[in-house]
Design a protein around this motif. Structure first.
Motif, mmCIF file in Angstrom:
data_model
loop_
_atom_site.group_PDB
_atom_site.id
_atom_site.type_symbol
_atom_site.label_atom_id
_atom_site.label_comp_id
_atom_site.label_asym_id
_atom_site.label_seq_id
_atom_site.Cartn_x
_atom_site.Cartn_y
_atom_site.Cartn_z
ATOM 1 N N THR A 559 0.841 -1.212 0.000
ATOM 2 C CA THR A 559 0.000 0.000 0.000
ATOM 3 C C THR A 559 0.870 1.254 0.000
ATOM 4 O O THR A 559 0.614 2.206 -0.756
ATOM 5 C CB THR A 559 -0.925 0.005 1.221
ATOM 6 N N ALA A 560 1.909 1.259 0.827
ATOM 7 C CA ALA A 560 2.810 2.414 0.887
ATOM 8 C C ALA A 560 3.513 2.631 -0.454
ATOM 9 O O ALA A 560 3.721 3.771 -0.887
ATOM 10 C CB ALA A 560 3.838 2.222 1.999
ATOM 11 N N LEU A 561 3.864 1.546 -1.121
ATOM 12 C CA LEU A 561 4.540 1.652 -2.415
ATOM 13 C C LEU A 561 3.618 2.263 -3.460
ATOM 14 O O LEU A 561 4.017 3.180 -4.199
ATOM 15 C CB LEU A 561 5.011 0.261 -2.865
ATOM 16 N N TYR A 562 2.396 1.784 -3.544
ATOM 17 C CA TYR A 562 1.438 2.339 -4.513
ATOM 18 C C TYR A 562 1.160 3.817 -4.241
ATOM 19 O O TYR A 562 1.042 4.627 -5.163
ATOM 20 C CB TYR A 562 0.136 1.539 -4.491
ATOM 21 N N GLU A 563 1.046 4.154 -2.964
ATOM 22 C CA GLU A 563 0.776 5.559 -2.642
ATOM 23 C C GLU A 563 1.967 6.447 -2.987
ATOM 24 O O GLU A 563 1.796 7.584 -3.417
ATOM 25 C CB GLU A 563 0.411 5.685 -1.162
ATOM 26 N N ARG A 564 3.181 5.931 -2.830
ATOM 27 C CA ARG A 564 4.370 6.705 -3.181
ATOM 28 C C ARG A 564 4.474 6.900 -4.691
ATOM 29 O O ARG A 564 4.822 7.990 -5.162
ATOM 30 C CB ARG A 564 5.629 5.996 -2.662
ATOM 31 N N LEU A 565 4.163 5.861 -5.465
ATOM 32 C CA LEU A 565 4.345 5.924 -6.911
ATOM 33 C C LEU A 565 3.139 6.489 -7.648
ATOM 34 O O LEU A 565 3.293 7.205 -8.643
ATOM 35 C CB LEU A 565 4.654 4.527 -7.470
ATOM 36 N N PHE A 566 1.914 6.165 -7.181
ATOM 37 C CA PHE A 566 0.709 6.486 -7.944
ATOM 38 C C PHE A 566 -0.290 7.369 -7.196
ATOM 39 O O PHE A 566 -1.353 7.682 -7.733
ATOM 40 C CB PHE A 566 -0.012 5.200 -8.369
ATOM 41 N N ALA A 567 0.032 7.724 -5.963
ATOM 42 C CA ALA A 567 -0.855 8.555 -5.134
ATOM 43 C C ALA A 567 -2.190 7.867 -4.842
ATOM 44 O O ALA A 567 -3.208 8.529 -4.642
ATOM 45 C CB ALA A 567 -1.097 9.922 -5.784
ATOM 46 N N ARG A 568 -2.195 6.550 -4.798
ATOM 47 C CA ARG A 568 -3.415 5.791 -4.497
ATOM 48 C C ARG A 568 -3.030 4.439 -3.931
ATOM 49 O O ARG A 568 -1.919 3.938 -4.184
ATOM 50 C CB ARG A 568 -4.256 5.589 -5.765
ATOM 51 N N PRO A 569 -3.942 3.785 -3.191
ATOM 52 C CA PRO A 569 -3.669 2.426 -2.721
ATOM 53 C C PRO A 569 -3.957 1.427 -3.838
ATOM 54 O O PRO A 569 -4.661 1.736 -4.805
ATOM 55 C CB PRO A 569 -4.654 2.253 -1.559
ATOM 56 N N PRO A 570 -3.429 0.210 -3.738
ATOM 57 C CA PRO A 570 -3.722 -0.796 -4.760
ATOM 58 C C PRO A 570 -5.138 -1.339 -4.619
ATOM 59 O O PRO A 570 -5.714 -1.331 -3.532
ATOM 60 C CB PRO A 570 -2.680 -1.885 -4.471
ATOM 61 N N THR A 571 -5.686 -1.807 -5.706
ATOM 62 C CA THR A 571 -6.982 -2.490 -5.654
ATOM 63 C C THR A 571 -6.762 -3.917 -5.126
ATOM 64 O O THR A 571 -5.625 -4.393 -5.039
ATOM 65 C CB THR A 571 -7.610 -2.561 -7.050
ATOM 66 N N LYS A 572 -7.850 -4.594 -4.818
ATOM 67 C CA LYS A 572 -7.717 -5.981 -4.342
ATOM 68 C C LYS A 572 -7.082 -6.870 -5.388
ATOM 69 O O LYS A 572 -6.253 -7.734 -5.081
ATOM 70 C CB LYS A 572 -9.096 -6.522 -3.945
ATOM 71 N N ASP A 573 -7.454 -6.653 -6.639
ATOM 72 C CA ASP A 573 -6.876 -7.450 -7.718
ATOM 73 C C ASP A 573 -5.377 -7.183 -7.829
ATOM 74 O O ASP A 573 -4.574 -8.101 -8.022
ATOM 75 C CB ASP A 573 -7.576 -7.120 -9.036
ATOM 76 N N GLU A 574 -4.995 -5.917 -7.714
ATOM 77 C CA GLU A 574 -3.570 -5.578 -7.790
ATOM 78 C C GLU A 574 -2.804 -6.165 -6.613
ATOM 79 O O GLU A 574 -1.653 -6.621 -6.769
ATOM 80 C CB GLU A 574 -3.405 -4.059 -7.827
ATOM 81 N N GLN A 575 -3.424 -6.195 -5.444
ATOM 82 C CA GLN A 575 -2.767 -6.795 -4.286
ATOM 83 C C GLN A 575 -2.495 -8.285 -4.529
ATOM 84 O O GLN A 575 -1.395 -8.786 -4.266
ATOM 85 C CB GLN A 575 -3.635 -6.637 -3.040
ATOM 86 N N ALA A 576 -3.486 -8.964 -5.061
ATOM 87 C CA ALA A 576 -3.334 -10.405 -5.308
ATOM 88 C C ALA A 576 -2.259 -10.661 -6.355
ATOM 89 O O ALA A 576 -1.402 -11.556 -6.190
ATOM 90 C CB ALA A 576 -4.671 -10.996 -5.752
ATOM 91 N N ARG A 577 -2.278 -9.904 -7.435
ATOM 92 C CA ARG A 577 -1.282 -10.075 -8.499
ATOM 93 C C ARG A 577 0.113 -9.755 -7.986
ATOM 94 O O ARG A 577 1.098 -10.413 -8.339
ATOM 95 C CB ARG A 577 -1.621 -9.191 -9.695
ATOM 96 N N ALA A 578 0.226 -8.703 -7.145
ATOM 97 C CA ALA A 578 1.533 -8.304 -6.619
ATOM 98 C C ALA A 578 2.117 -9.401 -5.725
ATOM 99 O O ALA A 578 3.310 -9.719 -5.807
ATOM 100 C CB ALA A 578 1.394 -7.001 -5.834
ATOM 101 N N MET A 579 1.290 -9.979 -4.870
ATOM 102 C CA MET A 579 1.789 -11.035 -3.984
ATOM 103 C C MET A 579 2.233 -12.258 -4.784
ATOM 104 O O MET A 579 3.252 -12.888 -4.473
ATOM 105 C CB MET A 579 0.724 -11.413 -2.955
#
Length: 622
Positions: A559-579
């Motif tokens: 979540t911190a990474l997405y907020e640093r790069l994109f100014a938003r938290p990841p979606t649930k789908d993005e969280q699953a794909r990232a893991m």
């Protein structure tokens, strides 16, 4: 519909300072429910010194700024950076646009001021007329002079008036009501201006010392004393070597020579400060220029054309008569910035609109002539132009930013609408915001900003050369040593004939001519750069290291990474794909090199950061 608050602050932050918003800035805006929350964001960004760096770059494009001549003799413009810093400072101070133009066209001719810094600024501003490329080794010096004048007329016409005046050098303009008489009336103004210091075998451009007459006199007196002492030392040394005088008080003569050398050391230690110089112009002998038939300086009309502005606008605003002995630059600058001039304010507010929306209300921003595009919203263009000149703060660029950015048009989302797209596929009527790719400079700056490595030191030169040096830059490791600095990209040298590769890859343009609008290509080597450049990989490694240090929980880290790069938290789908990505990347890292599971996971996070920084979302603004 309007954009969500996270999208809006990212858009505004890149627009006004050319950097991504920090997670703390995003969180504060999202939490602020007051009606003026977005206005407060805009005011904060406009007050930042980063604003001048972002918007100064837009003007430097128009001014064809570079740190070298290019052309036949790629000599260093070792003092061009002073003009660049003047531009950045002017945007930060919200210098009235009419004053900004007056200083660049005729700063040396404005009434003298007792404020030395202001006087030096005005001289430095006229570097606008000197910055263009020149065929310094051209042996037909009259042709060289006329080519420089042509370049000055062209950059002034395009950047300030939105007119292609240069087309009238050889004949009456084929499309716009600008005659060759108009062209040579302007040419007389610039021929009465000293742009070149000399017209030697390899000519040299004009520079002005930024010092008071007293400082200049003190420096000259000191230099004269040093020269005289060196002559005395040379004579004494020669006398000491004279064998015919070998027996005549040799020790005394040696002592006297040593005393003179000590005196020279003391004299040099007491030297006044070195006097800085800036590229600048000055008035020369006033002359009128005859029409050059078919543009040739070897085929002149019988009668010179009196110096003046273009006749086509004289019924709206008449240029003051040019007093005998003056070039006419001051009168030209005053004519350009007169509130009755129909072009100056319209051209500038159109450029401001273009920078915020991707396209101007006039989509040919440097050509308001017959072959340019008609405005999509002429009443809006007129309204903004009048507001620019007559608002509470006349000619304030920052006020225009506020007016544009607080509009519903600017705050719209980029959401697609099938019905609107069928009626207006190019979005000329502004039914949504345009999605835009960042230019080369904010891409580079954003990479370093999110890694925490960006150096925000302002001003100064990074070009390690002097005016008589030929510029040769080695792009070792994809950038050369002078381009490895963590300073903002606006401070990187622009070397004509040897452009920094990152600039070329992301559509910088030709630094020898006014750049009205960066092209926006989508080509394979842009993606390859983001995937393979050591610059990108180094910043990704720094981001990963920061994430590993600050967050222990992987979900929170993501979540911190997405907020640093994109100014938003990841979606649930993005969280699953990232893991899933992290699991595979860690396994591969362990296979590539035997290491602990913790070390493999750290490598996986580094690759995750690199993948996200190479994504479209990182370099595009919604």
């Amino acid at each position: 519909p309007p954009a969500d608050k996270r999208t809006l602050i990212r858009r505004a932050t890149f627009d006004l300072i050319g950097l991504p918003p920090t997670p703390a800035e995003v969180a504060a805006f999202v939490a602020d429910d007051s009606p003026d929350a977005f206005a407060k964001v805009i005011d904060r960004l406009l007050a930042s010194p980063r604003h001048g760096e972002r918007w100064g770059r837009h003007w430097l494009d128009l001014a064809r700024y570079a740190d070298s001549n290019g052309s036949d003799e790629n000599k260093a413009y070792a003092n061009a950076w002073r003009y660049r810093d003047y531009v950045i400072d002017s945007f930060n101070r919200d210098k009235p646009y009419d004053q900004f133009l007056l200083e660049q066209i005729a700063g040396d001719l404005l009434p003298e001021t007792t404020d030395a810094a202001q006087q030096y600024d005005r001289w430095t501003a006229t570097g606008f007329l000197v910055l263009g490329p020149k065929m310094l080794a051209e042996q037909d010096k009259e042709k060289l002079v006329m080519d420089i004048i042509d370049e000055q007329i062209d950059v002034l016409g395009q950047s300030v008036l939105g007119l292609t005046l240069g087309c009238a050098r050889c004949h009456d303009h084929k499309f716009d009501p600008i005659s060759d008489d108009d062209y040579y009336a302007l040419a007389g103004i610039f021929k009465s201006t000293k742009t070149m210091a000399n017209l030697g075998f390899v000519s040299l451009w004009m520079q002005r010392e930024l010092a008071t007459p007293e400082q200049i006199a003190a420096r000259k007196a000191h230099d004269k004393s040093v020269d005289e002492m060196n002559k005395r030392i040379a004579a004494a040394a020669k006398d000491l070597k004279d064998k015919s005088k070998e027996a005549e008080g040799k020790e005394a003569r040696e002592a006297a020579l040593q005393a003179m050398r000590e005196e020279l050391k003391q004299l040099e230690a007491q030297a006044p400060p070195a006097i800085p110089e800036a590229m600048a112009v000055a008035d020369a002998k006033a002359v009128d220029v005859p029409v050059h038939i078919r543009g040739s300086h070897l085929n002149l009309a019988a009668t010179p054309v009196a110096r003046a502005g273009p006749a086509v606008l004289s019924h709206l605003v008449k240029m003051d008569a040019i007093p005998p002995g003056q070039s006419g630059r001051l009168q030209l600058a005053q004519w350009i910035t007169d509130r009755d001039n129909p072009l100056t304010s319209r051209v500038m507010v159109n450029r401001l609109w273009q920078a915020h929306f991707g396209e101007g209300l006039v989509r040919s921003p440097s050509n308001f002539g017959l072959r340019g595009e008609a405005p999509t919203h002429p009443e809006l263009l007129d309204h903004l132009a009048r507001q620019f000149m007559e608002g509470p703060t006349p000619w304030s660029i920052k006020s225009m930013h506020r007016a544009i950015m607080l509009s519903n048009a600017y705050r719209m989302s980029t959401r697609h609408d099938d019905r609107a797209a069928q009626i207006d596929p190019d979005n000329r009527l502004l039914w949504r915001m345009n999605r835009r790719r960042l230019e080369a400079e904010p891409i580079r700056d954003a990479l370093m900003a999110v890694s925490g490595k960006l150096d925000l030191t302002m001003g100064g030169s990074l070009l390690p050369t002097k005016n008589d040096d030929y510029v040769s830059v080695s792009f070792r490791n994809g950038g050369g040593e002078i381009f490895q600095t963590p300073r903002r990209a606006v401070y990187l040298p622009v070397v004509r004939n040897a452009l920094y590769p990152l600039f070329s890859i992301f559509d910088y343009g030709d630094a020898g001519v006014p750049i009205a609008q960066r092209t926006n290509t989508t080509v394979s080597h842009q993606a390859l750069f983001m995937l393979n450049s050591p610059l990108v990989m180094d910043q990704a490694a720094a981001v990963a290291a920061a994430m590993l240090q600050t967050e222990t929980d992987e979900a929170a880290r993501l979540t911190a990474l997405y907020e640093r790069l994109f100014a938003r938290p990841p979606t649930k789908d993005e969280q699953a794909r990232a893991m899933a990505f992290l699991d595979v990347a860690a396994k591969l890292a362990g296979q590539e090199k035997e290491q602990t599971p913790e070390a493999s996971r750290a490598v996986a996070w580094e690759r995750m950061c690199h993948a996200l920084m190479a994504s479209s979302e990182f370099i595009y603004v919604e």
